[in-house]
Design a protein around this motif. Structure first.
Motif, PDB file in Angstrom:
ATOM      1  N   VAL A 224       8.583  10.312  -3.914  1.00  0.00           N
ATOM      2  CA  VAL A 224       8.987   9.321  -4.026  1.00  0.00           C
ATOM      3  C   VAL A 224       9.105   8.859  -4.990  1.00  0.00           C
ATOM      4  O   VAL A 224       8.582   8.138  -5.313  1.00  0.00           O
ATOM      5  CB  VAL A 224       9.779   8.881  -2.831  1.00  0.00           C
ATOM      6  CG1 VAL A 224      11.089   7.489  -2.860  1.00  0.00           C
ATOM      7  CG2 VAL A 224       9.733   8.970  -1.498  1.00  0.00           C
ATOM      8  N   LEU A 225      10.023   9.378  -6.594  1.00  0.00           N
ATOM      9  CA  LEU A 225      10.287   8.249  -7.456  1.00  0.00           C
ATOM     10  C   LEU A 225      11.342   7.336  -7.078  1.00  0.00           C
ATOM     11  O   LEU A 225      12.950   7.689  -6.758  1.00  0.00           O
ATOM     12  CB  LEU A 225      11.387   9.734  -8.394  1.00  0.00           C
ATOM     13  CG  LEU A 225       9.961  10.668  -8.726  1.00  0.00           C
ATOM     14  CD1 LEU A 225      10.440  11.522 -10.211  1.00  0.00           C
ATOM     15  CD2 LEU A 225       8.894  10.199  -8.981  1.00  0.00           C
ATOM     16  N   HIS A 226      11.811   6.247  -8.385  1.00  0.00           N
ATOM     17  CA  HIS A 226      12.311   5.124  -8.366  1.00  0.00           C
ATOM     18  C   HIS A 226      12.286   4.604 -10.013  1.00  0.00           C
ATOM     19  O   HIS A 226      11.175   4.440 -10.267  1.00  0.00           O
ATOM     20  CB  HIS A 226      12.025   4.218  -7.123  1.00  0.00           C
ATOM     21  CG  HIS A 226      13.652   2.877  -7.548  1.00  0.00           C
ATOM     22  ND1 HIS A 226      14.349   2.971  -7.349  1.00  0.00           N
ATOM     23  CD2 HIS A 226      12.550   1.702  -7.584  1.00  0.00           C
ATOM     24  CE1 HIS A 226      15.185   1.884  -7.500  1.00  0.00           C
ATOM     25  NE2 HIS A 226      13.980   0.996  -7.937  1.00  0.00           N
ATOM     26  N   GLU A 227      12.965   4.913 -10.324  1.00  0.00           N
ATOM     27  CA  GLU A 227      13.231   3.966 -11.919  1.00  0.00           C
ATOM     28  C   GLU A 227      11.966   4.470 -12.800  1.00  0.00           C
ATOM     29  O   GLU A 227      11.212   3.564 -13.525  1.00  0.00           O
ATOM     30  CB  GLU A 227      13.094   2.138 -11.679  1.00  0.00           C
ATOM     31  CG  GLU A 227      14.090   1.751 -11.655  1.00  0.00           C
ATOM     32  CD  GLU A 227      13.898   0.044 -11.046  1.00  0.00           C
ATOM     33  OE1 GLU A 227      13.053  -0.325 -11.794  1.00  0.00           O
ATOM     34  OE2 GLU A 227      15.015  -0.169 -11.174  1.00  0.00           O
ATOM     35  N   SER A 232       6.146   6.129  -3.428  1.00  0.00           N
ATOM     36  CA  SER A 232       5.664   6.398  -2.555  1.00  0.00           C
ATOM     37  C   SER A 232       5.647   8.152  -2.459  1.00  0.00           C
ATOM     38  O   SER A 232       6.306   8.837  -2.879  1.00  0.00           O
ATOM     39  CB  SER A 232       6.631   5.755  -1.040  1.00  0.00           C
ATOM     40  OG  SER A 232       6.123   6.203   0.297  1.00  0.00           O
ATOM     41  N   GLU A 233       4.266   8.191  -1.814  1.00  0.00           N
ATOM     42  CA  GLU A 233       3.888   9.299  -1.444  1.00  0.00           C
ATOM     43  C   GLU A 233       3.234   9.708  -0.238  1.00  0.00           C
ATOM     44  O   GLU A 233       2.802   9.061   0.419  1.00  0.00           O
ATOM     45  CB  GLU A 233       2.914  10.231  -2.248  1.00  0.00           C
ATOM     46  CG  GLU A 233       2.750  11.266  -2.867  1.00  0.00           C
ATOM     47  CD  GLU A 233       2.469  11.307  -4.668  1.00  0.00           C
ATOM     48  OE1 GLU A 233       2.564  11.979  -5.203  1.00  0.00           O
ATOM     49  OE2 GLU A 233       0.976  11.082  -4.458  1.00  0.00           O
ATOM     50  N   GLU A 243       9.107   0.545   3.806  1.00  0.00           N
ATOM     51  CA  GLU A 243      10.217  -0.340   3.121  1.00  0.00           C
ATOM     52  C   GLU A 243      10.848  -0.240   1.933  1.00  0.00           C
ATOM     53  O   GLU A 243      11.987  -0.649   1.936  1.00  0.00           O
ATOM     54  CB  GLU A 243       9.716  -1.714   3.981  1.00  0.00           C
ATOM     55  CG  GLU A 243       9.559  -2.243   4.759  1.00  0.00           C
ATOM     56  CD  GLU A 243      10.813  -2.323   5.949  1.00  0.00           C
ATOM     57  OE1 GLU A 243      11.888  -2.644   5.777  1.00  0.00           O
ATOM     58  OE2 GLU A 243      10.648  -2.028   6.944  1.00  0.00           O
ATOM     59  N   GLN A 244       9.953   0.155   1.442  1.00  0.00           N
ATOM     60  CA  GLN A 244      10.683   0.102  -0.446  1.00  0.00           C
ATOM     61  C   GLN A 244      11.455   0.969  -0.759  1.00  0.00           C
ATOM     62  O   GLN A 244      12.305   0.929  -1.412  1.00  0.00           O
ATOM     63  CB  GLN A 244       9.453   0.046  -1.515  1.00  0.00           C
ATOM     64  CG  GLN A 244       8.569  -1.337  -1.782  1.00  0.00           C
ATOM     65  CD  GLN A 244       7.566  -0.595  -2.478  1.00  0.00           C
ATOM     66  OE1 GLN A 244       7.015  -0.404  -2.419  1.00  0.00           O
ATOM     67  NE2 GLN A 244       8.081  -1.926  -4.336  1.00  0.00           N
ATOM     68  N   VAL A 245      11.277   2.559   0.424  1.00  0.00           N
ATOM     69  CA  VAL A 245      12.199   3.682   0.010  1.00  0.00           C
ATOM     70  C   VAL A 245      13.414   3.194   1.338  1.00  0.00           C
ATOM     71  O   VAL A 245      14.323   3.985   0.391  1.00  0.00           O
ATOM     72  CB  VAL A 245      11.050   4.493   0.856  1.00  0.00           C
ATOM     73  CG1 VAL A 245      11.750   5.737   0.735  1.00  0.00           C
ATOM     74  CG2 VAL A 245      10.144   5.365  -0.082  1.00  0.00           C
ATOM     75  N   ILE A 246      13.185   2.563   1.793  1.00  0.00           N
ATOM     76  CA  ILE A 246      14.200   2.315   2.447  1.00  0.00           C
ATOM     77  C   ILE A 246      14.719   1.350   1.641  1.00  0.00           C
ATOM     78  O   ILE A 246      16.702   2.252   1.886  1.00  0.00           O
ATOM     79  CB  ILE A 246      14.217   1.925   4.204  1.00  0.00           C
ATOM     80  CG1 ILE A 246      13.351   2.806   4.798  1.00  0.00           C
ATOM     81  CG2 ILE A 246      15.389   1.295   4.761  1.00  0.00           C
ATOM     82  CD1 ILE A 246      12.626   2.238   5.946  1.00  0.00           C
TER      83      ILE A 246
END
Length: 252
Positions: A224-227, A232-233, A243-246
């Motif tokens: 999961v990429l963000h900014e 997460s992986e 929780e961060q991915v959600i």
């Protein structure tokens, strides 16, 4: 060898990669390791850096800092797009780029002609071995019955399969696929997941995708990429509980 810590089975290595456009950091300290024969799904919100990551791997964009290595010892930042394609990294963009006025077979034939000059391509003659290979590829991508159909007359999903087949004929060691399930029927979506899982038996595949049902069908490790960096992986069911991915992507 760039770094003694790169495992021997690594085919793609990104470490501490960053790039900015007009002050905006599109990629920010991105580190990803892809193994030989691995299928990996990359997900994340719009603007997370997914396309920029693929641009960096394929030489379209040069990073400001960081390591980008292919097969442990080839520094991709020192090669252009054509070089990188010839080295064995193929990319399929979201919009199929097949020639719609040619048949499925003719599109595959052009891909097999490969890196010949225009004149060489004109006089290129298929051997029986070539014809067998094209037949096998047409069947492999579920288009055996459409070989003589114009590419403009097949469905969107079938065009995606055709382009995957065209790339496979060029024998890439790594295949980058951008949102293949977009615009597909449910049946085409699951057939595409089957196809990519099979492709990954003989080469490494990175799939950028938004469709969670499709990602689930791929049944592979998810990043999961963000900014511009990895949020997460892991397996999809684990990532979906993060929780961060959600918060930033999947929603509650």
């Amino acid at each position: 060898m760039v770094d003694k810590h790169i495992p021997n089975d690594t085919i793609l290595y990104l470490n501490g990669v960053s790039v900015s456009f007009d002050g905006f950091k599109a990629i920010n300290g991105l580190s990803i390791v892809l193994k030989e024969g691995e299928l990996r799904a990359i997900i994340g919100p719009n603007g997370a850096g997914k396309s920029t990551m693929m641009d960096i791997i394929t030489g379209k964009t040069r990073p400001d800092v960081g390591d980008v290595y292919f097969k442990q010892d080839i520094d991709l930042t020192k090669h252009d797009e054509a070089d990188i394609a010839n080295l064995g990294i193929g990319r399929k963009f979201q919009k199929p780029s097949v020639i719609e006025t040619l048949t499925v077979w003719e599109n595959l034939e052009l891909a097999l002609a490969g890196n010949r000059t225009p004149w060489q391509s004109l006089v290129f003659k298929l051997t029986n071995k070539d014809k067998d290979r094209l037949d096998e590829m047409a069947n492999y991508i579920n288009l055996g019955d459409q070989k003589n159909t114009l590419a403009g007359d097949i469905s969107h999903g079938q065009k995606q399969w055709l382009e995957i087949g065209m790339l496979l004929l060029q024998e890439p060691e790594v295949l980058l696929v951008d949102e293949p399930a977009a615009g597909m029927t449910d049946e085409e979506t699951f057939k595409t997941a089957d196809l990519l899982r099979d492709v990954a038996k003989s080469r490494s595949v990175i799939v950028v995708e938004h469709d969670m049902e499709f990602v689930k069908a791929l049944d592979c490790k998810v990043t999961v990429l963000h900014e511009g960096s990895v949020l997460s992986e892991g397996p999809l069911d684990v990532v979906q509980q993060d929780e961060q991915v959600i918060e930033v992507y999947l929603g509650r």
